[in-house]
Write a protein that holds these residues in place. Structure first.
Motif, short mmCIF file in Angstrom:
data_model
loop_
_atom_site.label_atom_id
_atom_site.label_comp_id
_atom_site.label_asym_id
_atom_site.label_seq_id
_atom_site.Cartn_x
_atom_site.Cartn_y
_atom_site.Cartn_z
N ILE A 77 0.43 -1.09 0.16
CA ILE A 77 -0.62 0.48 0.19
C ILE A 77 1.03 1.19 -0.49
O ILE A 77 1.54 1.15 0.59
CB ILE A 77 -0.52 0.46 1.49
CG1 ILE A 77 -2.34 -0.92 0.90
CG2 ILE A 77 -1.86 1.01 1.19
CD1 ILE A 77 -3.11 -1.66 2.14
N ASP A 79 1.26 5.71 -0.21
CA ASP A 79 1.08 7.26 -0.45
C ASP A 79 1.22 7.77 -0.89
O ASP A 79 1.71 9.21 -0.32
CB ASP A 79 0.32 6.54 1.02
CG ASP A 79 0.87 7.43 1.74
OD1 ASP A 79 2.41 7.02 2.13
OD2 ASP A 79 0.69 7.39 3.57
N VAL A 92 -1.35 -0.85 -4.34
CA VAL A 92 -2.78 -0.02 -3.92
C VAL A 92 -2.48 1.16 -3.22
O VAL A 92 -1.66 0.99 -2.99
CB VAL A 92 -3.85 -1.13 -3.15
CG1 VAL A 92 -3.81 -2.45 -4.06
CG2 VAL A 92 -3.56 -1.14 -1.87
N THR A 93 -3.42 1.84 -3.99
CA THR A 93 -3.16 3.09 -3.29
C THR A 93 -4.30 4.52 -3.10
O THR A 93 -5.88 3.46 -4.29
CB THR A 93 -2.46 4.23 -4.30
OG1 THR A 93 -2.11 5.76 -3.53
CG2 THR A 93 -2.63 4.67 -5.44
N SER A 94 -5.22 4.88 -2.71
CA SER A 94 -6.19 6.35 -2.35
C SER A 94 -5.22 7.53 -3.52
O SER A 94 -5.96 8.13 -2.72
CB SER A 94 -7.26 5.97 -1.52
OG SER A 94 -5.94 6.14 -0.27
N VAL A 119 -10.22 4.35 -5.21
CA VAL A 119 -8.57 3.56 -4.91
C VAL A 119 -8.39 2.99 -5.77
O VAL A 119 -9.64 2.68 -7.24
CB VAL A 119 -8.94 2.18 -3.63
CG1 VAL A 119 -8.60 1.39 -3.16
CG2 VAL A 119 -9.66 3.65 -2.17
N MET A 142 -6.73 -2.98 -1.21
CA MET A 142 -8.13 -1.93 -1.86
C MET A 142 -9.63 -1.70 -0.41
O MET A 142 -9.22 -0.45 -0.70
CB MET A 142 -9.00 -2.20 -2.79
CG MET A 142 -7.80 -2.27 -4.38
SD MET A 142 -8.32 -2.52 -5.89
CE MET A 142 -9.61 -1.30 -5.95
N LEU A 145 -8.37 0.47 2.19
CA LEU A 145 -8.72 1.48 1.90
C LEU A 145 -10.15 2.55 2.07
O LEU A 145 -9.78 3.65 1.48
CB LEU A 145 -7.19 1.66 0.45
CG LEU A 145 -6.07 1.51 0.45
CD1 LEU A 145 -5.13 2.08 -0.37
CD2 LEU A 145 -5.35 2.52 2.43
N ALA A 147 -12.34 0.59 -0.62
CA ALA A 147 -13.04 0.52 -1.74
C ALA A 147 -14.06 -0.27 -1.44
O ALA A 147 -13.95 -1.30 0.19
CB ALA A 147 -11.96 0.01 -2.55
#
Length: 251
Positions: A77, A79, A92-94, A119, A142, A145, A147
């Motif tokens: 994850i 950021d 994965v990221t938001s 996301v 996800m 975060l 999703a």
């Protein structure tokens, strides 16, 4: 030659692309858009190719985030941009402004998006990673975060097709040990060889995990040398190395 970028309506309006090999600076067996820093291609050419891919996604090259792929179920994850590539096979990221990237040359590149939650994810899913759960792990990350699985769209990009993917009985046995129903993804080949349907298996794992919207772009990397790199095709041609395709998605 301009870049060729395959997209899916299902991931809209999220910016994304499954890049073909067209429009790159590499030459020889790598001719085109080879984005594999681990290949023996000229570093300058790979850097130019990666810059072109980043530009197409409207991010700095430093924000084209990737991982050191090892055929695992591990997910990172992020950021912020990563100075070093951690060993993993999904990311994965938001965080807006980051482009998540995966490199492939027959394995499945899978891009994920929940536009409502903001996301996204990207996974490298060869047979070993898919069997060990990298797709499900990406979905779990996800959800962590924010999703919602029912809202996630997943698209499998160019990958080796069943007609080009001959495997041995030991791989078949491994899949049978996991689930006898996996036999449906294998077709009889010559002798003790079998033909494995990697994209169909990927779609099965996604749908079983609760992704209602999942598709494959239906492009075979092995069968179209003008557009795609292929590890297996390069091996059959006894070439010293092979290029890597990049697939990426950003918020």
């Amino acid at each position: 030659m301009t870049l060729e970028i395959l997209t899916s309506d299902g991931l809209s309006p999220i910016r994304h692309g499954f890049f073909t090999r067209r429009g790159g600076a590499s030459s020889g067996v790598f001719a085109g858009l080879n984005c594999g820093t681990g290949s023996s291609d000229q570093r300058e050419a790979v850097a130019i190719n990666r810059q072109r891919a980043a530009q197409a996604l409207d991010v700095p090259e430093t924000h084209l985030v990737g991982v050191h792929q090892v055929h695992s179920p591990d997910v990172v994850i992020v950021d912020h941009p990563l100075p070093d590539k951690p060993k993993a096979d999904a990311v994965v990221t938001s965080t807006p402004g980051l482009a998540l990237s995966i490199l492939t040359a027959d394995c499945q590149p899978v891009l994920f998006a929940d536009p409502k939650a903001g996301v996204i994810g990207a996974a490298h899913a060869g047979w070993r990673g898919a069997l060990s759960g990298v797709l499900e792990a990406t979905l779990d990350a996800m959800e962590g975060l924010g999703a919602q699985r029912s809202q996630i769209m997943a698209v499998i990009g160019p990958a080796i097709s069943q007609r080009a993917y001959e495997v041995g009985p030991e791989m078949f046995d491994e899949f049978m040990q996991d689930d006898p129903e996996n036999a449906r993804f294998f077709a009889n080949g010559q002798g003790d060889r079998m033909q494995f349907d990697l994209p169909a298996f990927g779609l099965h794992r996604l749908r079983r995990a609760g992704v209602e919207q999942a598709e494959w772009t239906r492009h075979c990397t092995y069968s179209d040398a003008d557009r795609f790199y292929s590890y297996r095709r390069s091996t059959h041609a006894k070439e010293a190395d092979y290029g890597r395709l990049i697939s990426a998605i950003r918020l």
